[in-house]
Scaffold this motif. Sequence first.
Motif, PDB file in Angstrom:
ATOM      1  N   GLU A   1      25.321 -13.948  12.899  1.00 24.51           N
ATOM      2  CA  GLU A   1      24.474 -13.205  13.811  1.00 24.51           C
ATOM      3  C   GLU A   1      23.581 -14.167  14.572  1.00 24.51           C
ATOM      4  O   GLU A   1      23.249 -15.244  14.083  1.00 24.51           O
ATOM      5  N   PRO A   2      23.178 -13.796  15.769  1.00 25.35           N
ATOM      6  CA  PRO A   2      22.239 -14.643  16.497  1.00 25.35           C
ATOM      7  C   PRO A   2      20.947 -14.808  15.710  1.00 25.35           C
ATOM      8  O   PRO A   2      20.489 -13.897  15.019  1.00 25.35           O
ATOM      9  N   GLY A   3      20.369 -15.980  15.804  1.00 29.49           N
ATOM     10  CA  GLY A   3      19.134 -16.226  15.077  1.00 29.49           C
ATOM     11  C   GLY A   3      19.403 -16.576  13.628  1.00 29.49           C
ATOM     12  O   GLY A   3      20.427 -17.169  13.284  1.00 29.49           O
ATOM     13  N   LEU A   4      18.482 -16.190  12.747  1.00 32.16           N
ATOM     14  CA  LEU A   4      18.562 -16.539  11.336  1.00 32.16           C
ATOM     15  C   LEU A   4      18.900 -15.300  10.510  1.00 32.16           C
ATOM     16  O   LEU A   4      18.355 -14.228  10.736  1.00 32.16           O
ATOM     17  N   SER A   5      19.795 -15.476   9.558  1.00 27.18           N
ATOM     18  CA  SER A   5      20.175 -14.388   8.672  1.00 27.18           C
ATOM     19  C   SER A   5      19.168 -14.282   7.531  1.00 27.18           C
ATOM     20  O   SER A   5      18.356 -15.190   7.311  1.00 27.18           O
ATOM     21  N   PRO A   6      19.203 -13.188   6.759  1.00 28.67           N
ATOM     22  CA  PRO A   6      18.323 -13.099   5.585  1.00 28.67           C
ATOM     23  C   PRO A   6      18.524 -14.260   4.621  1.00 28.67           C
ATOM     24  O   PRO A   6      17.552 -14.754   4.033  1.00 28.67           O
ATOM     25  N   ALA A   7      19.777 -14.716   4.468  1.00 31.11           N
ATOM     26  CA  ALA A   7      20.023 -15.870   3.593  1.00 31.11           C
ATOM     27  C   ALA A   7      19.360 -17.122   4.149  1.00 31.11           C
ATOM     28  O   ALA A   7      18.826 -17.951   3.394  1.00 31.11           O
ATOM     29  N   ASP A   8      19.378 -17.277   5.477  1.00 28.86           N
ATOM     30  CA  ASP A   8      18.716 -18.438   6.091  1.00 28.86           C
ATOM     31  C   ASP A   8      17.216 -18.390   5.851  1.00 28.86           C
ATOM     32  O   ASP A   8      16.587 -19.415   5.534  1.00 28.86           O
ATOM     33  N   HIS A   9      16.619 -17.212   6.015  1.00 32.58           N
ATOM     34  CA  HIS A   9      15.181 -17.075   5.755  1.00 32.58           C
ATOM     35  C   HIS A   9      14.858 -17.484   4.317  1.00 32.58           C
ATOM     36  O   HIS A   9      13.874 -18.195   4.067  1.00 32.58           O
ATOM     37  N   GLY A  10      15.685 -17.019   3.365  1.00 36.62           N
ATOM     38  CA  GLY A  10      15.435 -17.369   1.973  1.00 36.62           C
ATOM     39  C   GLY A  10      15.599 -18.849   1.707  1.00 36.62           C
ATOM     40  O   GLY A  10      14.792 -19.465   0.981  1.00 36.62           O
ATOM     41  N   SER A  11      16.629 -19.462   2.270  1.00 39.61           N
ATOM     42  CA  SER A  11      16.856 -20.894   2.070  1.00 39.61           C
ATOM     43  C   SER A  11      15.697 -21.724   2.610  1.00 39.61           C
ATOM     44  O   SER A  11      15.261 -22.697   1.981  1.00 39.61           O
ATOM     45  N   LEU A  12      15.193 -21.359   3.780  1.00 34.96           N
ATOM     46  CA  LEU A  12      14.072 -22.102   4.359  1.00 34.96           C
ATOM     47  C   LEU A  12      12.815 -21.961   3.505  1.00 34.96           C
ATOM     48  O   LEU A  12      12.062 -22.934   3.311  1.00 34.96           O
ATOM     49  N   LEU A  13      12.568 -20.760   2.989  1.00 33.66           N
ATOM     50  CA  LEU A  13      11.400 -20.573   2.136  1.00 33.66           C
ATOM     51  C   LEU A  13      11.523 -21.419   0.865  1.00 33.66           C
ATOM     52  O   LEU A  13      10.547 -22.051   0.423  1.00 33.66           O
ATOM     53  N   HIS A  14      12.702 -21.458   0.264  1.00 40.17           N
ATOM     54  CA  HIS A  14      12.937 -22.305  -0.897  1.00 40.17           C
ATOM     55  C   HIS A  14      12.598 -23.755  -0.563  1.00 40.17           C
ATOM     56  O   HIS A  14      11.922 -24.452  -1.342  1.00 40.17           O
ATOM     57  N   ALA A  15      13.130 -24.209   0.578  1.00 39.92           N
ATOM     58  CA  ALA A  15      12.954 -25.608   0.947  1.00 39.92           C
ATOM     59  C   ALA A  15      11.481 -25.948   1.169  1.00 39.92           C
ATOM     60  O   ALA A  15      11.002 -27.023   0.772  1.00 39.92           O
ATOM     61  N   VAL A  16      10.712 -25.051   1.791  1.00 43.32           N
ATOM     62  CA  VAL A  16       9.290 -25.307   2.041  1.00 43.32           C
ATOM     63  C   VAL A  16       8.519 -25.376   0.731  1.00 43.32           C
ATOM     64  O   VAL A  16       7.731 -26.306   0.495  1.00 43.32           O
ATOM     65  N   LEU A  17       8.727 -24.401  -0.162  1.00 44.43           N
ATOM     66  CA  LEU A  17       8.000 -24.391  -1.432  1.00 44.43           C
ATOM     67  C   LEU A  17       8.385 -25.575  -2.301  1.00 44.43           C
ATOM     68  O   LEU A  17       7.538 -26.143  -3.018  1.00 44.43           O
ATOM     69  N   GLN A  18       9.640 -25.989  -2.255  1.00 42.97           N
ATOM     70  CA  GLN A  18      10.064 -27.164  -3.010  1.00 42.97           C
ATOM     71  C   GLN A  18       9.312 -28.409  -2.533  1.00 42.97           C
ATOM     72  O   GLN A  18       8.825 -29.208  -3.347  1.00 42.97           O
ATOM     73  N   ARG A  19       9.175 -28.567  -1.223  1.00 39.69           N
ATOM     74  CA  ARG A  19       8.478 -29.728  -0.679  1.00 39.69           C
ATOM     75  C   ARG A  19       6.986 -29.701  -1.024  1.00 39.69           C
ATOM     76  O   ARG A  19       6.375 -30.733  -1.349  1.00 39.69           O
ATOM     77  N   VAL A  20       6.383 -28.511  -0.962  1.00 39.11           N
ATOM     78  CA  VAL A  20       4.955 -28.407  -1.252  1.00 39.11           C
ATOM     79  C   VAL A  20       4.670 -28.771  -2.702  1.00 39.11           C
ATOM     80  O   VAL A  20       3.766 -29.578  -3.005  1.00 39.11           O
ATOM     81  N   TRP A  21       5.456 -28.201  -3.637  1.00 41.27           N
ATOM     82  CA  TRP A  21       5.183 -28.459  -5.048  1.00 41.27           C
ATOM     83  C   TRP A  21       5.610 -29.864  -5.466  1.00 41.27           C
ATOM     84  O   TRP A  21       5.047 -30.442  -6.403  1.00 41.27           O
ATOM     85  N   ARG A  22       6.580 -30.421  -4.774  1.00 35.70           N
ATOM     86  CA  ARG A  22       6.935 -31.815  -5.053  1.00 35.70           C
ATOM     87  C   ARG A  22       5.759 -32.734  -4.740  1.00 35.70           C
ATOM     88  O   ARG A  22       5.530 -33.737  -5.415  1.00 35.70           O
TER      89      ARG A  22
END
Length: 953
Positions: A652-673
């Motif tokens: 689909e155009p833009g970001l899928s729900p899975a993309d939103h979840g993956s990005l959130l995972h990646a941000v929180l991983q970087r913050v807590w690291r």
Amino acid sequence: MPELLKLPAACWLAEAEAGALLLTATGHLQRHLHETYARHRAEQGLVAWDTPAILTWHAWLERMWQERLLAGADGAEPTVLLHAAQSTTLWQQVLTADVRTRDLLHLGGLARQAEAAWTLLHAWDLGAAVAGARGGRPEETHFAAWARSYGEQTERRGWCDGARLPGHVARWIAGGALPVPGRILLAGFDAFDPAQGRVLEALALRGSVCVELEPPACGASGTDGTLQRVACVDAEAEVEAAARWARAQLDAGATTVGIVVQGLEGRAGQVERVFRDLLAPDAALPGADERSLPYHLSLGPALADVPLVRGALRLLRLVGPAMALEPLEAALLVPYLGGAAAERERRGLLVTRLRKLGDPAVTLDTVTRQAAQSCPELARHLGAAMQLLARLPARQSYAAWAQACTDLLRALGWPGHGEGGRTLSSVEFLAYERWRDLLDELCGLDLVLPPTERGEALTRLHELATGTPFLPPSDPAPVQILGHLEAAGLAFDRLWVLGMDDADWPRPPQPNPLLPLAVQRARGLPRASAERELRFAERVTARLQGAAPRVVMSHAEQQGAARLGPSPLIAALPLVSLESPGMPTQQRLADQLRQHLLANRCSEPRGNEPLRALPSGTAQHSGTSIFSDMAACPFRAQARHRLGAEDAPLPEPGLSPADHGSLLHAVLQRVWRSLGNQAALQAQSESALTAQLKEAIKSALNEFRSGHGRVTPALAQLESERLERLARALLELERTQRSPFAVTASEQAVETTVGGLQVRLRMDRVDTLAGGGRVLLDYKSGQAYPKQWLGERPEAPQLPLYAIAHPAPPVALAFVRVHSDEVGFAGVAARDVGIPGVLACQDWKAGQKALAEPGTAGSRQLDNRPTKAQCTGTGASGATITWDDLLARWRQVLGSLGERFRAGQAAVDPQKSACEYCPLPALCRIDEQGSLARADEGAADGDIPEQEGGDDA
């Protein structure tokens, strides 16, 4: 209009042998007369004969035009006869030049309406009435101006169109500029308009004898015939009844059966489907000959809908800029693309790979690179087309674009009958020839249009194909399906007429909105008034009633919510029930197959035999999805993880729900690291935390963009704001409402053996509490509840799998729910661990109940609220279930799921609602086996549904 002599219909053969000219009202009647004449000559023992002069009225007028040009036209006479596409295009230009209409959304429809009004104007001598339409409706005034502009342009350039052709031919005949035949027979005409009358009058003045063939009279309307009426429930039932009746007439020995459908142009698809099902069910099998069907439909599909031409149009759109995946896939899977037969399966896999790229639009260069890996023939054709396309100019004439289309299709291997392709059938070859004629029509647009771009040329080509009917010649068929106009002049052994209801017959008035209504009614134009349509319907009805010795006229009794009755023109006919003798009740093929399957179905569904068992220790890299699929439906698990069945949805155009979840995972991983623990989070200033969040979001988006490439700056800004809002809300919750902790692992990979399967897991996050003990966390951007961990078939087995796979048993499991409606925790622990929303095990009512009654508390029953008596928090013996009991239960349940998967169990046995989003319904065919109904019957029977989260309160 001269008085025409009448001649019995049966006399036409002798007239044709004597050299008379036969002019027919329809092309169908022309073909019928040619076939009849050929049979007549063959029965006389001849093997060769002169082709009789049998033409349609319009074809004869065009022949007269050509003869005039060959004889040398006068300098003041037009020298170019516009074909339909040229005329329509010129009308569009006239409307575009008018400031009142140039911005209309449906300019093409208005142009066709104006062209129809122009035709009526000349056919019925309305020029003076239209020219004087200055005080009438705005539409009439506008059309008068458009007609003047169109007429001036065509006359200035020496052009003529089909509307003015009869006038020119009449004038040339009257003036002696054209030779005339001695005798002319007119067949199939219900009436003549004034323009036709002028031509016939000119012929009579020159000495031609014009004779009108009377309609065949076979006796149904007389004393020796049978004339009946049938009432059907609705239009579908009416078509089915006619098809069953036609089949019975053939079985009884009838050689010509007519089926006349009022409004056939709007019902052709329905009629074709039903008659194919009842009269030729084997025609759907591969290799069936389309030309040997027992019926013939007089109305063919648009050329654009013929598979060979539809494939060509798709391929021409393929070689261009980035395409949306759906039309791109349709083009890549065209069976007429070079090498399609040899690479069919590999091209299907290529389509799946393109979907997995995640881009909703893909360039041809990307497709070519991907195809080179597995489809070399496709890559070669695409490469050749790209090279050819690169050399084409941005703008050129339509003739040049027609040649370019031919070259591009040749480069793509269309129509695919070469090496590695397929052999064209006779119908496909005729479509190929008609396509070449269509390109000639495209070339003709150069007369009225300037050079253009490729996209516009392809649009014009598609419009031409859409407006061109394709009716290939067929072997003589005993059942003829016709409109009421095509049936003129024909006789049958048996005839059924459909659509004779009081809503559509006589047809309701539908005057042309661009011509003066009063003038249309006064002159008696087609569709101008109810009186005119009644007279027309009376003539047609009488003609049809005399076209066969046995005639059935039918009507529907209902159309949607409206009740229908018989047309007043047939209401007096004797009504015959569909159950009466002579009205067969033969079932359609689909109904016969369905009944056969139901009659021979076993009490238990077949196909539940297990697959070959896997040895203990088999490695499976799918991780938790094996167990979640096995819990949802064993068939789905085996199909996906052993047979490789998968679904690749369109990106689909833009970001899928899975993309939103993956990005959130990646941000929180970087913050807590970076932070490491709660103390560091609490020590951060607001500005420092903001900077850290923005840097983590920027890094995550850059990494995502490098792998996907579809994040625009505007979309990145919106996603950055969303990620910052959610991450800040979660960090604030963890900073203020949790007991001290440290994040000791993020995205940790773990390998373990469960039920004899070696699986690889990846844990979202592991926290270590200040007082000791580890907490396993799983980020969720959607709804998630701990009750999904319970039962023999848990809906969400990820965290229980992590729990039994972790080297040291954890003290708590929790979902971290992070979405716009809620940010918080939901989980269960061995004790109070200081996390809001995480219950101690002894307080988890749903879990206590499930473990106390493991034999009856499967996941199907857990969707219902337990009674107060059941929510005691104790087992059957009165003892409270402990955390160790819960872990042991998960080891047992998950181990059993793994063993069943390894044993090859593949029953189609879905959990309730498991089929709602399953990608494999066509593979398991659950609707045919009735498994869904059994799943519903096995669900809980009437308890009050539990509120989400209520078991954790």
